[in-house]
Enzyme design. Structure first.
Site, mmCIF file in Angstrom:
data_model
loop_
_atom_site.group_PDB
_atom_site.id
_atom_site.type_symbol
_atom_site.label_atom_id
_atom_site.label_comp_id
_atom_site.label_asym_id
_atom_site.label_seq_id
_atom_site.Cartn_x
_atom_site.Cartn_y
_atom_site.Cartn_z
ATOM 1 N N GLU A 126 0.852 -1.178 0.000
ATOM 2 C CA GLU A 126 0.000 0.000 0.000
ATOM 3 C C GLU A 126 0.896 1.239 0.000
ATOM 4 O O GLU A 126 1.842 1.290 0.781
ATOM 5 C CB GLU A 126 -0.914 0.033 1.232
ATOM 6 C CG GLU A 126 -1.925 1.168 1.140
ATOM 7 C CD GLU A 126 -2.912 1.215 2.306
ATOM 8 O OE1 GLU A 126 -2.834 0.366 3.211
ATOM 9 O OE2 GLU A 126 -3.748 2.120 2.283
ATOM 10 N N GLY A 258 3.491 2.226 10.890
ATOM 11 C CA GLY A 258 3.213 1.390 12.052
ATOM 12 C C GLY A 258 3.013 -0.072 11.699
ATOM 13 O O GLY A 258 3.658 -0.955 12.265
ATOM 14 N N ALA A 259 2.117 -0.315 10.758
ATOM 15 C CA ALA A 259 1.783 -1.697 10.421
ATOM 16 C C ALA A 259 0.944 -1.699 9.158
ATOM 17 O O ALA A 259 0.541 -0.640 8.676
ATOM 18 C CB ALA A 259 0.999 -2.344 11.555
ATOM 19 N N MET A 260 0.672 -2.902 8.639
ATOM 20 C CA MET A 260 -0.063 -3.007 7.379
ATOM 21 C C MET A 260 -1.007 -4.199 7.415
ATOM 22 O O MET A 260 -0.603 -5.307 7.782
ATOM 23 C CB MET A 260 0.951 -3.121 6.228
ATOM 24 C CG MET A 260 0.307 -3.280 4.869
ATOM 25 S SD MET A 260 -0.687 -1.820 4.415
ATOM 26 C CE MET A 260 -1.924 -2.597 3.397
ATOM 27 N N ASN A 262 -2.381 -6.338 5.389
ATOM 28 C CA ASN A 262 -2.467 -7.337 4.316
ATOM 29 C C ASN A 262 -3.374 -8.501 4.721
ATOM 30 O O ASN A 262 -3.303 -8.983 5.843
ATOM 31 C CB ASN A 262 -1.079 -7.890 4.018
ATOM 32 C CG ASN A 262 -0.051 -6.806 3.933
ATOM 33 O OD1 ASN A 262 -0.141 -5.934 3.096
ATOM 34 N ND2 ASN A 262 0.920 -6.832 4.844
ATOM 35 N N HIS A 294 -6.415 -2.207 15.217
ATOM 36 C CA HIS A 294 -6.648 -1.433 13.998
ATOM 37 C C HIS A 294 -6.437 -2.300 12.756
ATOM 38 O O HIS A 294 -7.302 -2.368 11.880
ATOM 39 C CB HIS A 294 -5.722 -0.211 13.985
ATOM 40 C CG HIS A 294 -5.852 0.654 12.777
ATOM 41 N ND1 HIS A 294 -6.590 1.820 12.770
ATOM 42 C CD2 HIS A 294 -5.348 0.529 11.530
ATOM 43 C CE1 HIS A 294 -6.531 2.362 11.573
ATOM 44 N NE2 HIS A 294 -5.775 1.602 10.788
ATOM 45 N N GLU A 295 -5.302 -2.959 12.691
ATOM 46 C CA GLU A 295 -5.016 -3.766 11.492
ATOM 47 C C GLU A 295 -5.994 -4.932 11.396
ATOM 48 O O GLU A 295 -6.450 -5.277 10.304
ATOM 49 C CB GLU A 295 -3.566 -4.271 11.493
ATOM 50 C CG GLU A 295 -2.489 -3.196 11.667
ATOM 51 C CD GLU A 295 -2.619 -1.991 10.754
ATOM 52 O OE1 GLU A 295 -3.152 -2.132 9.640
ATOM 53 O OE2 GLU A 295 -2.198 -0.885 11.173
ATOM 54 N N GLU A 317 -9.734 4.236 6.420
ATOM 55 C CA GLU A 317 -8.872 4.651 7.534
ATOM 56 C C GLU A 317 -9.649 5.397 8.628
ATOM 57 O O GLU A 317 -9.463 5.123 9.813
ATOM 58 C CB GLU A 317 -7.693 5.479 7.033
ATOM 59 C CG GLU A 317 -6.719 4.697 6.147
ATOM 60 C CD GLU A 317 -6.154 3.429 6.785
ATOM 61 O OE1 GLU A 317 -6.311 3.255 8.004
ATOM 62 O OE2 GLU A 317 -5.567 2.604 6.059
HETATM 63 N N1 B3K Z 1 -2.918 1.012 5.677
HETATM 64 C C1 B3K Z 1 -1.629 1.135 6.278
HETATM 65 C C2 B3K Z 1 -0.910 2.374 5.886
HETATM 66 C C3 B3K Z 1 -0.255 2.306 4.571
HETATM 67 C C4 B3K Z 1 0.594 3.541 4.353
HETATM 68 C C5 B3K Z 1 1.182 3.570 3.013
HETATM 69 N N2 B3K Z 1 2.084 4.702 2.854
HETATM 70 C C6 B3K Z 1 -1.669 1.040 7.762
HETATM 71 C C7 B3K Z 1 -2.966 1.364 8.378
HETATM 72 O O1 B3K Z 1 -3.515 2.430 8.280
HETATM 73 O O2 B3K Z 1 -3.537 0.486 8.974
HETATM 74 ZN ZN ZN Z 2 -5.435 1.785 8.829
#
Ligand code: B3K
Ligand code: ZN
Length: 855
Positions: A126, A258-260, A262, A294-295, A317
């Site tokens: 992302e 922070g985190a992603m 996927n 959150h993730e 978000e």
């Molecule tokens: N969705 C990702 C953030 C991605 C940032 C890319 N530059 C983390 C989050 O908001 O959960």
């Molecule tokens: Zn997020």
């Protein structure tokens, strides 16, 4: 190579994708300098698009080895951003694209696409990183099931979805849920996990893993616990269950954010996973809990329902932040969580909205989308959802969310889709409310009152100042929760929600026995600045009697701010005794949550004061703000010494460390008391707390308190000796010294620390802990002569050469430059101009610097 002139992308130009993807099969043969990626992608024309389009695939930095369509080799000629297959070469109907590319993850310092961190392979896609892995229509409205085969000698090979099969040197994964490419992930490494499990409300047995490097396995228990609580909460509160047989989390040391989220394979910055009582503070534990949640929550709000295009980013978000705020409130304390969230909103989002980087929650254009993962999209986006919930009520909010999940599961959606479910389930027209998504800037509400013969009239006026590109603002629909308190502290009027939907609104309340004190914007019901002048006696009344905990806090905060402003503006030499009395009452009230009392004891920070002075039309001087804050701390500590000593003692938390809210709140109050006391006892209490600390919260808190009074050298040396091999704790060691350094030494200290053997500037956490920390020391950063500005700009330019996204993110330290005196403005602007004219500046930085300069 210099970037070519970056071209903006416009929301208004959106076109549906000409081709959809029915399935994706990928094979990775991992190698540090020559990873081979084979792809087999089944396309079909999109029935909703006009026919006859060329096939355009995104691709950057790929070495294309061969490509074919329906097994017919193609002479594909990539350009710098992808490749185009002319319509004439495409079969009618569906077809299969096959290709093989080579990439070099080891040299990928931008940490986007497939890269390496500490010997492991990992990905970050992302927003537009998948195009650095293979050719693909890399846009969120193209969703497809993925099948992935990974070949490597590394023992742990992970991708999205469920594991299908594995053998020596290979593993296969299948993700049945159609997803956009930005949710693709792959990990390969020598990793360990202590598996756990969760059974969903529909009876699915889910294996849970948190994968870490060997040696870190004792630090994952809290994250695992937070994950299980998140899974249960989403079932109980939103009715959403997990949908795969396995959920993997991987901790990575080099990570841009922070985190992603996927699908089925969340990748985390290790600082938001690893925690033990000895190495992590209570704030770290809380961040881990929040980010894990959150993730995880993104699985429904983001993954199953995703965004049509990146302008809709807040759809996932803002909503997911709102959900994590609700979760944290349920886990800890709603009152404390709300106060903390508002403090963050003001510090980050109001600051953004007040400067050259202001943009709407749904921007209309961007050059580099990574520059729009902002406090506005995230935190203000969450506030819009909170307001919607207030406007339609809890039950209709739940109905709207059910409708959203039922109607849009598996789709890529827009803000319009989101508003529509609220209009239908909420039973009201929200066209005016929708302006919040398109209009940048923080509205101000001016409140005036009239009292005559038992009749009280409140008048509210709204105004939003122009922001870049938006000179004229329209009135918004603003929910203002309010109540009235009588002079004896009884509540005359319980909370009501006024809807300010025009330029002004007047309401009258009759037959009141005495002049009431208004408690406005209860719970911070809208992200606005409230201009409501209340005398200290009224604020003291609210502080003692308001039924709304947020406004009790806010009353104390207003007293503190007014006190400090008066000292800074030289209308008072010492803090107002009424303020000190109010503070005493608040911090000594044992009926109040210690976490709440700790917040009350925290004076507005230097940056907060600079912002509020600037809002009030003054030019803040960071040096004066620093000095006055020190002076106020000294006066408070002297006046409340006995009380603070008692708190420091009472709030000890004997027994084994427990990261839960109750003990964390006690530690927060204790540390605040110890830090305040340092101004009156030469740091004796802090030295003692440091010597006896058995947890990082107290150890770091006590050392920081000493740094705050210019002491702590010996403790710093002890801290270093003990933690020099722990990379996450070393970030704290770097950061605390710089953040709390005296203004005249901060720049020199930062410079010295950039020469420290452990200053690995390519690691985003470490860069932030050193260069970011100087920005977080306002008096140091803004020291006379501009040495702080030069140092930060030098490092941003250096970082930009290897990691543009991280450089752009750190560049916002310059966003407030217009707030300061003309000497500082000149120096700040010349650094921005120096960066702007750098010959190889990235697209990311080019956009940020140009916006900050106002071009
Ligand atoms: N969705 C990702 C953030 C991605 C940032 C890319 N530059 C983390 C989050 O908001 O959960
Ligand atoms: Zn997020």
């Amino acid at each position: 190579m210099p970037d070519t002139t970056p071209q903006p992308v416009f929301l208004a130009d959106y076109q549906p994708p000409p081709f959809l993807v029915e399935s994706v099969a990928l094979t990775f043969r991992l190698h540090p300098t020559a990873t081979r990626v084979s792809s087999e992608i089944r396309f079909r024309p999109n029935p909703d698009a006009t026919p006859g389009h060329d096939l355009r695939l995104d691709g950057e930095g790929l070495n294309l080895l061969h490509a074919s369509i329906d097994a017919m080799p193609l002479d594909a000629r990539p350009d710098t951003t992808g490749l185009t297959i002319p319509a004439a070469l495409l079969p009618e109907g569906a077809f299969v694209w096959q290709a093989e590319v080579e990439i070099a993850p080891e040299g990928n310092t931008a940490l986007e696409g497939l890269y390496m961190s500490g010997g492991m392979y990992c990905t970050q896609c992302e927003a537009e990183g998948f195009r650095k892995i293979t050719y693909y229509p890399d846009r969120p409205d193209v969703m497809a099931p993925f099948r992935v085969r990974i070949e490597s000698d590394l023992p742990v090979l992970l991708s999205n979805g469920n594991p299908v099969a594995s053998g020596a040197g290979w593993a296969e994964w299948d993700d049945p849920h159609p997803k956009p490419s930005y949710l693709f992930a792959l990990v390969g490494g020598d990793l360990v996990s202590t598996p756990d499990s969760f059974t969903t409300m529909d009876g699915r047995h889910v294996t849970l893993n948190i994968w870490v490097r060997k040696g870190d396995e004792h630090s994952t228990a809290y994250a695992m616990d937070a994950l299980k609580r998140s899974m249960l909460w989403d079932e109980q509160v939103y009715g959403r269950a997990y949908d795969l047989d396995i959920f993997n989390i991987v901790a990575v040391d080099d990570f841009n954010m922070g985190a992603m989220e996927n699908k089925g394979l969340n990748i985390f910055n290790s600082r938001y996973v690893l925690a033990t009582p000895e190495t992590a503070t209570d704030a770290d534990f809380a961040s881990i809990e929040r980010i894990i949640a959150h993730e995880y929550f993104h699985n429904w709000t983001g993954n199953r329902i995703t965004c049509r295009d990146w302008f809709q980013l807040s759809l996932k978000e803002g909503l997911t932040v709102f959900r994590d705020q609700q979760f944290m409130g349920d886990m800890r304390s709603h009152a404390v969580k709300r106060i903390e969230d508002v403090l963050t909103l003001r510090a980050r989002q109001f600051r953004e909205d007040a400067g050259p980087l202001a943009h709407p929650v749904r921007p209309e254009s961007y050059v580099e989308i990574n520059n729009f993962y902002t406090a506005t999209v995230y935190e203000k986006g969450a506030e819009l959802i909170r307001m919607l919930r207030l406007l339609v009520g809890e039950d209709r909010y739940a109905a709207a969310l059910d409708l959203y999940f039922n109607r849009h599961d598996g789709q890529a959606c827009t803000i319009e889709d989101w508003i529509a479910v609220f209009e239908e389930a909420g039973g009201r027209d929200l066209s005016q409310f929708k302006r919040w998504y398109g209009q940048a800037g923080t509205p101000r509400i001016d409140a005036t009152e009239d009292w005559q013969d038992g009749q009280y009239t409140l008048t509210l006026r709204q105004h939003t100042a122009p922001t870049p590109g938006q000179p004229l603002k329209e009135p918004l629909l603003i929910p203002v929760a309010m109540g009235l308190i009588g002079p004896d502290g009884t509540e005359f009027l319980p909370t009501q929600v006024l809807e300010l939907d025009g330029p002004t609104l007047s309401v009258t309340y009759d037959n009141l026995p005495a002049r009431p004190v208004a408690s406005l914007l209860r719970g911070f019901s809208a992200p606005v600045v409230l201009d409501h002048t209340q005398p200290p006696a009224d604020l003291a009344l609210l502080l003692a009697h308001d039924t709304d905990p947020f406004n009790r806090f806010e009353a104390g905060r207003s007293l503190a701010r007014d006190t400090l402003h008066a000292m800074i503006m030289q209308t008072a030499a010492q803090p107002d005794p009424q303020f000190i009395d109010a503070l005493r009452i608040m911090i000594c009230d044992d009926t109040l949550d210690p976490a709440f009392r700790a917040l009350a004891l925290r004076l507005p920070g230097q940056e907060d004061l600079a912002a509020s002075l600037s809002e009030a039309g003054h030019t803040p001087d960071p040096t004066v703000i620093f000095q006055i804050r020190q002076k106020a701390m000294h006066a408070i500590a002297t006046a409340l010494k006995a009380e603070l000593e008692k708190i420091a003692q009472d709030m000890e938390t004997p027994g084994p460390f427990n990261p839960a809210a109750r003990d964390a709140g006690r530690r927060a109050l204790r540390i605040q008391a110890v830090a305040a006391l340092a101004y009156a006892d030469h740091g004796d209490a802090a030295k003692n707390a440091f010597a006896h600390a058995n947890n990082m919260t107290e150890q770091l808190g006590a050392w920081s308190a000493l740094l705050g009074i210019g002491a702590g050298a010996q403790e710093g040396a002890e801290f270093y000796a003990r933690w020099r091999h722990d990379r996450l704790v070393m970030d704290k060691w770097f950061m605390a010294q710089i953040m709390f350094a005296a203004p005249d030494t901060a720049v020199a200290l930062t410079e010295t620390l950039t020469r420290h053997a452990s200053f690995d500037w390519k690691n985003p956490n470490r860069f932030r802990a050193v260069i970011g920390a100087l920005g977080a020391n306002p008096a140091g950063f803004h020291c006379q002569g501009g040495a702080g500005y030069r140092l930060v700009a030098d490092w941003l330019l250096r970082l930009d050469g290897v990691n543009p996204q991280a450089a752009a993110r750190n560049s916002t330290v310059f966003e407030t430059w217009r707030r300061y005196d003309s000497d500082r403005q000149t120096l700040l602007r010349s650094e921005l101009q120096r960066m702007a004219s750098h010959p190889t500046l990235s697209r990311d930085m080019t956009e940020m610097v140009a916006r900050m300069l106002g071009e």
